[in-house]
Design a protein around this motif. Sequence first.
Motif, PDB file in Angstrom:
ATOM      1  N   SER A  30       0.807  -1.220   0.000  1.00  0.00           N
ATOM      2  CA  SER A  30       0.000   0.000   0.000  1.00  0.00           C
ATOM      3  C   SER A  30       0.839   1.269   0.000  1.00  0.00           C
ATOM      4  O   SER A  30       0.291   2.361  -0.169  1.00  0.00           O
ATOM      5  CB  SER A  30      -0.942   0.002   1.208  1.00  0.00           C
ATOM      6  N   SER A  31       2.145   1.138   0.179  1.00  0.00           N
ATOM      7  CA  SER A  31       3.033   2.296   0.148  1.00  0.00           C
ATOM      8  C   SER A  31       3.434   2.697  -1.262  1.00  0.00           C
ATOM      9  O   SER A  31       4.040   3.758  -1.453  1.00  0.00           O
ATOM     10  CB  SER A  31       4.312   2.002   0.952  1.00  0.00           C
ATOM     11  N   SER A  54      -3.866   4.757  -2.260  1.00  0.00           N
ATOM     12  CA  SER A  54      -5.183   4.426  -1.717  1.00  0.00           C
ATOM     13  C   SER A  54      -6.163   3.987  -2.794  1.00  0.00           C
ATOM     14  O   SER A  54      -7.261   3.525  -2.477  1.00  0.00           O
ATOM     15  CB  SER A  54      -5.755   5.631  -0.986  1.00  0.00           C
ATOM     16  N   GLY A  55      -5.766   4.162  -4.042  1.00  0.00           N
ATOM     17  CA  GLY A  55      -6.663   3.856  -5.150  1.00  0.00           C
ATOM     18  C   GLY A  55      -7.586   5.007  -5.503  1.00  0.00           C
ATOM     19  O   GLY A  55      -8.411   4.890  -6.393  1.00  0.00           O
ATOM     20  N   GLY A  56      -7.424   6.130  -4.808  1.00  0.00           N
ATOM     21  CA  GLY A  56      -8.319   7.253  -5.032  1.00  0.00           C
ATOM     22  C   GLY A  56      -8.067   8.011  -6.317  1.00  0.00           C
ATOM     23  O   GLY A  56      -8.960   8.697  -6.821  1.00  0.00           O
ATOM     24  N   SER A  57      -6.854   7.928  -6.840  1.00  0.00           N
ATOM     25  CA  SER A  57      -6.527   8.638  -8.071  1.00  0.00           C
ATOM     26  C   SER A  57      -5.959   7.674  -9.087  1.00  0.00           C
ATOM     27  O   SER A  57      -5.120   6.836  -8.755  1.00  0.00           O
ATOM     28  CB  SER A  57      -5.503   9.745  -7.796  1.00  0.00           C
ATOM     29  N   THR A  58      -6.431   7.798 -10.302  1.00  0.00           N
ATOM     30  CA  THR A  58      -5.938   6.957 -11.393  1.00  0.00           C
ATOM     31  C   THR A  58      -5.536   7.836 -12.570  1.00  0.00           C
ATOM     32  O   THR A  58      -6.026   8.959 -12.727  1.00  0.00           O
ATOM     33  CB  THR A  58      -7.000   5.952 -11.852  1.00  0.00           C
ATOM     34  N   TYR A  59      -4.637   7.308 -13.389  1.00  0.00           N
ATOM     35  CA  TYR A  59      -4.118   8.032 -14.542  1.00  0.00           C
ATOM     36  C   TYR A  59      -4.077   7.074 -15.727  1.00  0.00           C
ATOM     37  O   TYR A  59      -3.745   5.897 -15.558  1.00  0.00           O
ATOM     38  CB  TYR A  59      -2.713   8.564 -14.253  1.00  0.00           C
ATOM     39  N   ALA A  75      -5.464  -5.200   0.342  1.00  0.00           N
ATOM     40  CA  ALA A  75      -5.545  -6.341   1.251  1.00  0.00           C
ATOM     41  C   ALA A  75      -4.975  -7.607   0.617  1.00  0.00           C
ATOM     42  O   ALA A  75      -4.469  -8.487   1.313  1.00  0.00           O
ATOM     43  CB  ALA A  75      -6.988  -6.572   1.678  1.00  0.00           C
ATOM     44  N   LYS A  76      -5.064  -7.681  -0.702  1.00  0.00           N
ATOM     45  CA  LYS A  76      -4.577  -8.867  -1.422  1.00  0.00           C
ATOM     46  C   LYS A  76      -3.259  -8.613  -2.141  1.00  0.00           C
ATOM     47  O   LYS A  76      -2.739  -9.502  -2.811  1.00  0.00           O
ATOM     48  CB  LYS A  76      -5.634  -9.336  -2.427  1.00  0.00           C
ATOM     49  N   ASN A  77      -2.721  -7.411  -2.022  1.00  0.00           N
ATOM     50  CA  ASN A  77      -1.458  -7.061  -2.705  1.00  0.00           C
ATOM     51  C   ASN A  77      -1.538  -7.293  -4.213  1.00  0.00           C
ATOM     52  O   ASN A  77      -0.628  -7.864  -4.817  1.00  0.00           O
ATOM     53  CB  ASN A  77      -0.298  -7.869  -2.130  1.00  0.00           C
TER      54      ASN A  77
END
Length: 124
Positions: A30-31, A54-59, A75-77
């Motif tokens: 998650s880092s 965090s998955g909040g931003s995508t490009y 959670a599942k990497n």
Amino acid sequence: QVQLVESGGGLVQAGGSLRLSCAASGRTFSSYVMGWFRQAPGKEREFVAAIRRSGGSTYYADSVKGRFTISRDNAKNTVSLQMNSLKPEETAVYLCAAALHTIAATRRYEYDYWGQGTQVTVSS
């Protein structure tokens, strides 16, 4: 250190879909900012998509916007790339990458770790 293993590549007809997955080792997944790149024979490696920690931003690269979707499950990497309406010119090896520090998240030199890649072949 992070080890990345891609899966899900294969042969698909033009207009078809594939879902790529990338499994990461380590407890600090998650880092990392996660990205997908692709490289066709004789061409430079190019950015496809990226997702923030965090998955909040995508490009997305302009060429795939509206057709590809990147997602991650901390959670599942894992990080995934759903590819729809594939085109023959998108035939390439698709690589997963992880970056600890990025600014744009779209430049390959920002990424610290790379997987071996998975082949995607789109037939016409």
